[in-house]
Design a protein around this motif. Sequence first.
Motif, PDB file in Angstrom:
ATOM      1  N   ALA A 181       0.834  -1.195   0.000  1.00 28.67           N
ATOM      2  CA  ALA A 181       0.000   0.000   0.000  1.00 28.67           C
ATOM      3  C   ALA A 181       0.875   1.253   0.000  1.00 28.67           C
ATOM      4  N   LEU A 182       0.560   2.182  -0.885  1.00 29.09           N
ATOM      5  CA  LEU A 182       1.241   3.481  -1.043  1.00 29.09           C
ATOM      6  C   LEU A 182       2.625   3.385  -1.676  1.00 29.09           C
ATOM      7  N   ASP A 183       3.042   2.184  -2.074  1.00 33.61           N
ATOM      8  CA  ASP A 183       4.366   2.050  -2.698  1.00 33.61           C
ATOM      9  C   ASP A 183       4.254   2.004  -4.228  1.00 33.61           C
ATOM     10  N   GLU A 184       3.592   3.019  -4.784  1.00 32.62           N
ATOM     11  CA  GLU A 184       3.542   3.118  -6.248  1.00 32.62           C
ATOM     12  C   GLU A 184       4.940   3.210  -6.834  1.00 32.62           C
ATOM     13  N   GLN A 185       5.862   3.840  -6.090  1.00 29.70           N
ATOM     14  CA  GLN A 185       7.230   3.980  -6.612  1.00 29.70           C
ATOM     15  C   GLN A 185       7.886   2.619  -6.814  1.00 29.70           C
ATOM     16  N   GLY A 186       7.718   1.741  -5.846  1.00 27.11           N
ATOM     17  CA  GLY A 186       8.287   0.397  -5.967  1.00 27.11           C
ATOM     18  C   GLY A 186       7.688  -0.353  -7.146  1.00 27.11           C
ATOM     19  N   VAL A 187       6.385  -0.182  -7.352  1.00 24.08           N
ATOM     20  CA  VAL A 187       5.702  -0.833  -8.474  1.00 24.08           C
ATOM     21  C   VAL A 187       6.211  -0.280  -9.806  1.00 24.08           C
ATOM     22  N   LEU A 188       6.305   1.038  -9.888  1.00 26.00           N
ATOM     23  CA  LEU A 188       6.783   1.679 -11.124  1.00 26.00           C
ATOM     24  C   LEU A 188       8.227   1.279 -11.426  1.00 26.00           C
ATOM     25  N   ASN A 189       9.061   1.235 -10.400  1.00 26.66           N
ATOM     26  CA  ASN A 189      10.478   0.908 -10.616  1.00 26.66           C
ATOM     27  C   ASN A 189      10.659  -0.541 -11.089  1.00 26.66           C
ATOM     28  N   ALA A 190       9.942  -1.475 -10.451  1.00 32.21           N
ATOM     29  CA  ALA A 190      10.034  -2.870 -10.876  1.00 32.21           C
ATOM     30  C   ALA A 190       9.482  -3.036 -12.289  1.00 32.21           C
ATOM     31  N   SER A 191       8.415  -2.289 -12.588  1.00 33.35           N
ATOM     32  CA  SER A 191       7.836  -2.336 -13.935  1.00 33.35           C
ATOM     33  C   SER A 191       8.811  -1.773 -14.966  1.00 33.35           C
ATOM     34  N   LEU A 192       9.530  -0.717 -14.582  1.00 29.43           N
ATOM     35  CA  LEU A 192      10.524  -0.132 -15.488  1.00 29.43           C
ATOM     36  C   LEU A 192      11.646  -1.124 -15.770  1.00 29.43           C
ATOM     37  N   ALA A 193      12.026  -1.889 -14.755  1.00 28.97           N
ATOM     38  CA  ALA A 193      13.070  -2.906 -14.939  1.00 28.97           C
ATOM     39  C   ALA A 193      12.627  -3.953 -15.964  1.00 28.97           C
ATOM     40  N   ILE A 194      11.346  -4.349 -15.894  1.00 28.09           N
ATOM     41  CA  ILE A 194      10.813  -5.293 -16.888  1.00 28.09           C
ATOM     42  C   ILE A 194      10.789  -4.641 -18.264  1.00 28.09           C
ATOM     43  N   GLU A 195      10.271  -3.419 -18.313  1.00 26.60           N
ATOM     44  CA  GLU A 195      10.146  -2.713 -19.595  1.00 26.60           C
ATOM     45  C   GLU A 195      11.487  -2.609 -20.321  1.00 26.60           C
TER      46      GLU A 195
END
Length: 493
Positions: free
Chosen positions: A466-480
Amino acid sequence: MTDLTTLGIAAIRDGVRDGQFKAREVAEAFNAKVAGADALNAFLVKTPEHALAAADAADAARAAGETLKPLAGVPIGMKDLFATKGVATTAASKILEGFVPPYESTVSQNLWNAGAGMLGKLNLDQFAMGSSNETSAFGNVVSPWRRPNDTAPLAPGGSSGGSSTAVSAGLAPGATGTDTGGSIRQPAAFTGISGIKPTYGRCSRWGTIAFASSLDQAGPMARDVRDCAIMLEAMAGFDAKDATSLKLDVPNWEAALSADLKGKKVGVPKEYRVDGMPAEIEALWQQGIDWMRDAGAEIVEVSLPHTKYALPAYYIIAPAEASSNLARYDGVRYGLRDLPEGAGLQDMYAATRAAGFGDEVKRRILIGTYVLSAGFYDAYYTQAQKVRTLIARDFERAFDECDVLLTPTAPSAAFALGEKQADPLAMYLNDVFTVPASLAGLPAMSVPGGLDKDGLPLGLQIIGKALDEQGVLNASLAIEQRAGFTARPQAWW
């Protein structure tokens, strides 16, 4: 000159700011593309004048030497679930046909305040109820993707199918979506784009037509992770008009983007390996695990033991809330009124709802009314809420062992329109990987990871605390960055 419609949000923003091109040129290019794509049925209403007015304001501000707004010069698509002042808003339902709100939703107002312009209102599953965009009263949205040597129209996912098609087909650099049980993430996966559902309460629900109030959450859909971060910053924020809105500052997610996952732990939930999962989905998931490891993360297996109960619980809670929310559509105050000759009030209610609601909406209202009825409330609704609590607790325990979770987004690539319409249960199973995060109110994102054997996009999902959009975005960027997904649909429309 570059075709401006091939640019994403960041590139348009920076190009307008640097004077590489005028905002009006961008708006005109996208307006023309929208006008020529009726075969996709992505737009219910086109608003070229709104996009041009915002563009002219951006160009005037730049000419005057003023600091440009964060989204100055960026035109977007608006899902037709967000009330837009003076512009028809229908939730893709006949019962709201002709409704023109005298007010603006908070999310859309935030985007206009940030300088964005509106290309139009985007089609969706009626009242956001559906996984294929086939329940709209105004016709199916058609995915821009096709299987090779096959002209069968494919589903763009749902409910935000108009949004996913508009972004994937290059009709808009970004679009708003809403996600109740996967309605941003699943369509993003089906069409090869990115989409994030933020933590419940990050974006105001005020002025957004309600489906299930404890689950509905707005989020952005765009071509890549950075564009989603930019758009989410503009959409999010506290709103006193929404009792569930979080009173927190909006982080600068774009500035903090990093694909370096050193020191992070990525959890792989063993319960997501469902029976009958296609080998391609399994292989993509394993590829995603390898990418996470390559980005410096440690992979740990975690358990979410109540996962198998998530879908049944969701399809009790969401319809229950829908049956309550949709009771306001009675033919009295706004929208459709069907008044048979000599009819009384109850007859008018029945006739209006029979004519105005589609089959899927009626199905969910009936389910919801049933599970809330006196004899069944405790047996169904109360039990489902208890299961929801257990699912949220599962995630809390898993996040004691890891920072984010990695799963597939959907159990298959896009299917053909009509393929699952006759079997509601088969359609509901599309949400098997996305619903748990919605029940727990957690941020979750889909990013394209590759193509299936037919050349159709497949998505990977990151779920965060919860509230860790940054962690989600960063992990997603690593995949991207590691997936290097650049596939685009071949224009046939």
